[in-house]
Write a protein that holds these residues in place. Structure first.
Motif, PDB file in Angstrom:
ATOM      1  N   VAL A  29       0.845  -1.199   0.000  1.00  0.00           N
ATOM      2  CA  VAL A  29       0.000   0.000   0.000  1.00  0.00           C
ATOM      3  C   VAL A  29       0.880   1.249   0.000  1.00  0.00           C
ATOM      4  O   VAL A  29       1.703   1.439   0.899  1.00  0.00           O
ATOM      5  N   LEU A  30       0.720   2.088  -1.016  1.00  0.00           N
ATOM      6  CA  LEU A  30       1.416   3.366  -1.073  1.00  0.00           C
ATOM      7  C   LEU A  30       0.488   4.435  -0.510  1.00  0.00           C
ATOM      8  O   LEU A  30      -0.638   4.597  -0.992  1.00  0.00           O
ATOM      9  N   VAL A  31       0.942   5.146   0.510  1.00  0.00           N
ATOM     10  CA  VAL A  31       0.089   6.062   1.272  1.00  0.00           C
ATOM     11  C   VAL A  31       0.575   7.506   1.111  1.00  0.00           C
ATOM     12  O   VAL A  31       1.764   7.795   1.308  1.00  0.00           O
ATOM     13  N   ASP A  32      -0.334   8.406   0.756  1.00  0.00           N
ATOM     14  CA  ASP A  32      -0.021   9.833   0.717  1.00  0.00           C
ATOM     15  C   ASP A  32      -0.296  10.412   2.102  1.00  0.00           C
ATOM     16  O   ASP A  32      -1.430  10.770   2.436  1.00  0.00           O
ATOM     17  N   GLY A  33       0.740  10.497   2.930  1.00  0.00           N
ATOM     18  CA  GLY A  33       0.576  10.943   4.308  1.00  0.00           C
ATOM     19  C   GLY A  33       0.009  12.341   4.421  1.00  0.00           C
ATOM     20  O   GLY A  33      -0.776  12.630   5.326  1.00  0.00           O
ATOM     21  N   GLY A  34       0.388  13.229   3.518  1.00  0.00           N
ATOM     22  CA  GLY A  34      -0.093  14.607   3.572  1.00  0.00           C
ATOM     23  C   GLY A  34      -1.602  14.701   3.474  1.00  0.00           C
ATOM     24  O   GLY A  34      -2.249  15.461   4.213  1.00  0.00           O
ATOM     25  N   LYS A  35      -2.195  13.937   2.558  1.00  0.00           N
ATOM     26  CA  LYS A  35      -3.652  13.973   2.387  1.00  0.00           C
ATOM     27  C   LYS A  35      -4.363  13.450   3.634  1.00  0.00           C
ATOM     28  O   LYS A  35      -5.380  14.002   4.070  1.00  0.00           O
ATOM     29  N   TYR A  36      -3.824  12.386   4.218  1.00  0.00           N
ATOM     30  CA  TYR A  36      -4.463  11.846   5.418  1.00  0.00           C
ATOM     31  C   TYR A  36      -4.274  12.773   6.622  1.00  0.00           C
ATOM     32  O   TYR A  36      -5.157  12.872   7.480  1.00  0.00           O
TER      33      TYR A  36
END
Length: 612
Positions: A492-499
């Motif tokens: 899973v590639l996660v966009d931390g900024g959006k979350y």
């Protein structure tokens, strides 16, 4: 007894000169040399004459750091007009007279280098007899000053060719935040200049000073990376305690007094943060003279890089009222406020778009105890942030409309502990049991071990990595590491900024539907870690802007925030945003009761229910 008389012989000039040449230099520090031999030229200052350390006492500690043999780099993050360039001139004089060695000074541009040579450096040399007698003026140029046993090269950071070749022992980098960035053909100017000092790695000195621009700028990054950071503390004239002068302690009359901002600023004073005593400009000279540099951060006992930081409040030439007036004038104009923060406070500009606090997290406490599930729970997810010596974990319950609550969190020493925690059974108040549906585990560190662990626990665990180049909040990829037990497994590639955007906005909602909540009695460490970052707007050197999440302070721990990001990503994968639709579909799929068919007497009975 008759005393013997010795005849005085006149020493020839050539012998006198030879003896003077062989005479070892005096054991002086840079600040001592400056006070004895530095002469300020009237063309470059409004205080011509002998240099006096008592005027700007805070510069003494920075200058004398050159004489500490362990120190290799000196960083000075500062506001404008507090003497950063004067340190360079004093140090140059000391080097020429006391410790000759190849020296280079780098300025933002070639033009500025030539101008500084004409208007500051050469007048300083001419004004001091100790320097003038060593200067080979006819052999010198604007950008290369020759002396009897050394040279000083002046270069612009915009000219890579001027930063190459010759070995340098003393390197001075002035206003580094105005240097251009690295290009495709050349490294950045600071790296190129550093290359020159390799020959003198055992006794080189590098001095870097600048007014900060952005947190990502050269000077602030250097300050944050230094082994030791020092701030200047001064004694309060009332209580005697040593305090650090901070802008927040400057007070002026309230706006409802009927005065203009300019008039209010005239009454500005400093209020001691220790005793509440009122400090005025007349107290400042004595406070500065008795001040001392103190460590506010120390990473190692063997410090090679030392950083110094002050703001304009320490300037003997600036009154508290001037600082207040400038702030009141600039506070409503973002560009003007940007300049105030940089040039007056000596801090990097951050256009904060979104911020959170530990108190805000505490306000999100519910009546549900740790390890208990709220009554609205429909899903449970976990997140694990992997560090070198431990693992941070969180477990969060989810309900309709992204309603969520932290169920538990903590640190584990190994993956076995994580496995035991994530396989616990949790219950709602009605007794309904839940297991953790999905946990995302950071695989950026100890990648192989995490991959193997996730492969063995594929029923509830998936590896994840951060990525900020996606249009969506997350993206499902595949582990393609040959030979790994997890080969072919979902990554899973996660966009931390959006979350983090989502978490921060939900955190601001009052407790209830759609809010991001925590259990009763949540600990302070968790509250501080999940709010350790803030969203800011940064401007690059070419004028473009971008927003991103950055730590509020250097070395701030944000492990629980990362865990919560992984928790939310895991919930997204499981379809948390559609939970409310599942309830509606269940209601719609229930068989509707068939209407009862009654005889004609049914209507008569219903109309005469009281007939019995």
């Amino acid at each position: 007894m008759r005393k013997r008389r010795f005849k005085a012989y006149r020493v020839p000039a050539y012998i006198h000169d030879a003896l003077q040449t062989l005479k070892p230099p005096e054991d002086l520090t840079v600040s001592q040399w400056s006070e004895r031999f530095r002469v300020l030229d009237e063309r470059s200052t409004n205080m011509p004459g002998r240099w006096r350390n008592s005027v700007t006492p805070y510069l003494v500690g920075i200058m004398d750091e050159f004489n500490r043999w362990e120190t290799e780099e000196i960083i000075f993050a500062k506001p404008t007009q507090v003497g950063g360039t004067e340190i360079i001139l004093n140090a140059l004089g000391y080097i020429v007279d006391q410790d000759p060695a190849p020296t280079m000074v780098v300025y933002p541009t070639d033009t500025l280098a030539e101008s500084t040579s004409d208007n500051r450096i050469q007048p300083t040399i001419e004004a001091s007899p100790e320097l003038r007698r060593r200067w080979l003026k006819k052999a010198s140029t604007k950008t290369e000053l020759q002396f009897d046993s050394m040279y000083i090269a002046l270069a612009g950071s915009n000219s890579p060719s001027g930063l190459a070749s010759k070995p340098i022992r003393y390197l001075f980098l002035d206003e580094v935040d105005k240097y251009p960035a690295a290009s495709k053909k050349e490294a950045d100017p600071i790296s190129l200049a550093r290359e020159r000092t390799k020959t003198f790695v055992s006794n080189r000195k590098i001095y870097m000073c600048s007014t900060p621009t952005l947190r990502s700028g050269h000077i602030w990054k250097a300050k944050e990376a230094a082994d030791v950071e020092k701030h200047y503390f001064v004694p309060c004239p009332h209580c005697g305690k040593y305090i650090e002068l901070k802008f927040a302690q400057i007070k002026w009359p309230e706006k409802d007094t009927g005065m203009t901002d300019a008039d209010r600023a005239e009454f500005a004073t400093y209020v001691c943060q220790e005793c509440g005593g009122v400090i005025t400009d007349r107290h400042k000279p004595a406070m500065l003279r008795n001040g001392q540099w103190r460590n506010v951060r120390e990473n190692t006992r063997f410090s090679r890089t030392v950083a110094f930081w002050i703001n304009t409040l320490y300037s003997p030439f600036t009154r508290f009222s001037e600082i207040a007036k400038e702030f009141l004038k600039d506070k409503d104009d973002p560009d003007a406020l940007h300049n105030f923060v940089n040039s007056w406070l000596g801090e990097p500009w951050e256009d904060t778009k979104l911020t959170t606090s530990a108190d805000l997290v505490r306000d999100r406490q519910t009546e549900t105890e740790m390890f208990d599930l709220p009554p609205w729970t429909k899903m449970v997810t976990g997140g694990v942030d992997v560090q070198e010596n431990c693992l941070y974990w969180t477990i969060r319950a989810w309900g309709d409309y992204l309603t969520s609550q932290n169920v538990a969190h903590g640190q584990a020493l190994n993956l076995t502990e994580v496995q035991n925690i994530m396989n616990l059974e949790f219950k709602r108040p009605d007794g309904q049991p839940f297991l953790v549906d999905l946990t995302l585990i950071d695989s950026g560190d100890q990648t192989d071990e995490i991959y193997d662990f996730c492969a063995q626990n594929a029923d509830w665990a998936l590896p994840c990595k951060g990525s900020d180049t996606m249009l969506s909040h997350y993206r499902l990829s595949t582990v393609n590491k040959a030979g790994s037990k997890a080969y072919g497994m979902t990554l899973v590639l996660v966009d931390g900024g959006k979350y983090k955007d989502t978490i921060a906005s939900r955190m601001r909602k009052p407790n209830g539907q759609g809010s991001w909540m925590v259990y009763k009695g949540v600990d302070l460490d968790y509250c501080e870690q999940v709010t350790a970052e803030q969203k800011v707007t940064e401007r690059s050197s070419n004028g473009t802007e971008r927003t991103r999440w950055v730590p509020k302070s250097s070395h701030a721990a944000n492990h629980y925030l990362d865990c919560e990001v992984y928790c939310m990503a895991a919930a997204d994968i499981l379809g948390v945003r559609q939970l409310f639709l599942r309830q509606e579909n269940q209601e719609a799929s229930k068989p509707k009761p068939e209407p009862q068919t009654n005889g004609p007497e049914a209507g008569w009975i219903s109309q005469n229910e009281s007939w019995i």
